[in-house]
Design a protein around this motif. Structure first.
Motif, PDB file in Angstrom:
ATOM      1  N   TYR A  41       0.838  -1.200   0.000  1.00  0.00           N
ATOM      2  CA  TYR A  41       0.000   0.000   0.000  1.00  0.00           C
ATOM      3  C   TYR A  41       0.873   1.250   0.000  1.00  0.00           C
ATOM      4  CZ  TYR A  41      -3.563  -3.286   1.712  1.00  0.00           C
ATOM      5  OH  TYR A  41      -4.407  -4.354   1.865  1.00  0.00           O
ATOM      6  N   CYS A  42       0.365   2.280  -0.647  1.00  0.00           N
ATOM      7  CA  CYS A  42       1.026   3.587  -0.631  1.00  0.00           C
ATOM      8  C   CYS A  42      -0.031   4.667  -0.454  1.00  0.00           C
ATOM      9  CB  CYS A  42       1.792   3.811  -1.935  1.00  0.00           C
ATOM     10  SG  CYS A  42       2.527   5.457  -2.075  1.00  0.00           S
ATOM     11  N   SER A  43       0.252   5.634   0.407  1.00  0.00           N
ATOM     12  CA  SER A  43      -0.591   6.819   0.573  1.00  0.00           C
ATOM     13  C   SER A  43       0.291   8.056   0.421  1.00  0.00           C
ATOM     14  CB  SER A  43      -1.263   6.840   1.950  1.00  0.00           C
ATOM     15  OG  SER A  43      -2.132   5.735   2.111  1.00  0.00           O
ATOM     16  N   ILE A  44      -0.171   9.020  -0.365  1.00  0.00           N
ATOM     17  CA  ILE A  44       0.560  10.271  -0.575  1.00  0.00           C
ATOM     18  C   ILE A  44      -0.317  11.435  -0.153  1.00  0.00           C
ATOM     19  CG2 ILE A  44       1.624  11.805  -2.260  1.00  0.00           C
ATOM     20  CD1 ILE A  44       2.329   9.392  -3.931  1.00  0.00           C
ATOM     21  N   LEU A  45       0.217  12.273   0.742  1.00  0.00           N
ATOM     22  CA  LEU A  45      -0.462  13.495   1.175  1.00  0.00           C
ATOM     23  C   LEU A  45       0.333  14.691   0.666  1.00  0.00           C
ATOM     24  CD1 LEU A  45      -0.984  11.175   3.394  1.00  0.00           C
ATOM     25  CD2 LEU A  45      -1.760  13.052   4.841  1.00  0.00           C
TER      26      LEU A  45
END
Length: 356
Positions: A41-45
């Motif tokens: 999983y990857c999350s970018i803010l």
């Protein structure tokens, strides 16, 4: 907003090692495999400054960069740095990464993380990459930019997803053939397969380097040719639903693959595999390059419980899993919807308010 992505981990049934140069460039390599419902999983803010903060939840590590700095590959989240360079990220952001399986599990974790990261970045920058371009970009980041030893299958498997028969003749000459397998065959295959964590962690680069060194060895070369031929046979039997024959081919392929390098297996893995066969398994193989990680075992349904119990008795850990037919996915989360609000509900009994 938050940009998220998830990419599925893969299991390879046959052909492992033939997707590595120089064999694939000179002879043509093939892989048959599928993806499973374990993910990276990857999350970018996005941020309003030039700072890039990367959180690796698996390694409990946080690293900070600046968009203007010249990234140096020093062993600290180098995959992230190479991805940032490949996607030409010039804006600040905060990145969160984690994976359902540990590194060295034989499920292609590093490549899967790379594809998840690149997919999220592409979504953020509104870059439309088709599956071939995405897989090739991930291959370039790992194999070319960072010089990590390995083959082609991992990047293509997680990007495309599902059951595939993949053909490799070097970079820019890859063909992914999706396999149309009846859903009843998939359900039965899934029920008859056991994934067992051996407890060991393999270092794939060392094993692959040894395999490449052995390319000129006649017995190792013939073993690679056998593994390739068996992958074609596996494809045919799987498509026809001859699953016991498929399981036996797994056994033949595993014995051939072990001749490619003496680092692929070890006494502990051999003991687990032999116990499974004694308890009724037909065949199986170690996933990934070898040396540790997950053991994939095929057994008839009426021996499944005994095989699983025997593996656990020897210290193996049985994984609960299913096949995943989709490849990498990315999406955007509208965080404005997260704000607290009040909801009024009017009923004959009165008016009610709830804060959500």
């Amino acid at each position: 907003m938050i940009i998220r992505s998830k990419a599925p981990l893969r299991v390879s049934f046959g052909g492992g090692g033939t997707d590595v140069a120089p064999f694939c460039e000179n002879q043509g390599g093939v892989i048959i495999g599928s993806t499973i419902n374990k993910y990276a999983y990857c999350s970018i803010l996005p941020r309003n400054d030039e700072e890039i903060i990367v959180h690796s939840l698996d390694f409990d590590m946080t690293v900070k960069y600046n968009t203007k700095e010249n990234f140096v590959y020093d062993g600290k989240l180098d995959l992230v740095k190479a991805a940032l360079k490949a996607m030409d990220i010039k804006e600040g952001c905060e990145v969160y990464l984690h994976c359902d399986a540990p590194p060295g599990s034989g499920l292609g974790t590093s490549s899967t993380v790379t594809v998840a990261l690149l997919s999220a970045m592409a979504k953020w920058k509104r870059i439309d990459l088709d599956t071939y371009r995405m897989a090739d970009l991930a291959f370039g980041v790992e194999r070319i930019d960072l010089g990590i030893s390995g083959g082609y299958q991992d990047q293509y498997a997680t990007t495309f997803g599902g059951f595939n028969f993949m053909e490799f003749h070097g970079r820019n000459n890859v063909v992914v053939n999706p396999l149309r397998i009846h859903k009843e065959i998939i359900h039965e295959l899934e029920y008859n397969l056991i994934m067992c964590y051996t407890g060991g962690v393999h270092v794939s680069a060392n094993i692959i380097d040894d395999q490449v060194k052995n390319y000129e060895n006649q017995d190792s070369f013939m073993a690679m040719c056998e593994v390739k031929a068996l992958a074609y046979a596996m494809k045919d039997e799987l498509l026809k639903g001859n699953l016991n024959a498929f399981g036996k081919l797994l056994d033949y392929s595993w014995n051939s693959k072990k001749r490619m390098s003496n680092k692929i297996s070890n006494p502990a893995i051999d003991a687990l595999y032999n116990r499974a066969k004694q308890d009724g398994a037909i065949g199986g193989k170690l996933l990934g390059a070898g040396g540790g990680g997950f053991l994939l075992i095929y057994c008839p349904f009426n021996a499944r419980h005994k095989v699983a119990a025997g593996l656990e008795d020897m210290g193996g850990q049985i994984l609960d899993w299913n096949f995943e037919l989709r490849g990498v996915q990315s999406w955007i989360v509208d965080t404005d919807r997260w704000d607290y609000q009040s909801i009024d509900i009017r009923l004959p009994e009165g008016e009610f308010r709830f804060d959500v």
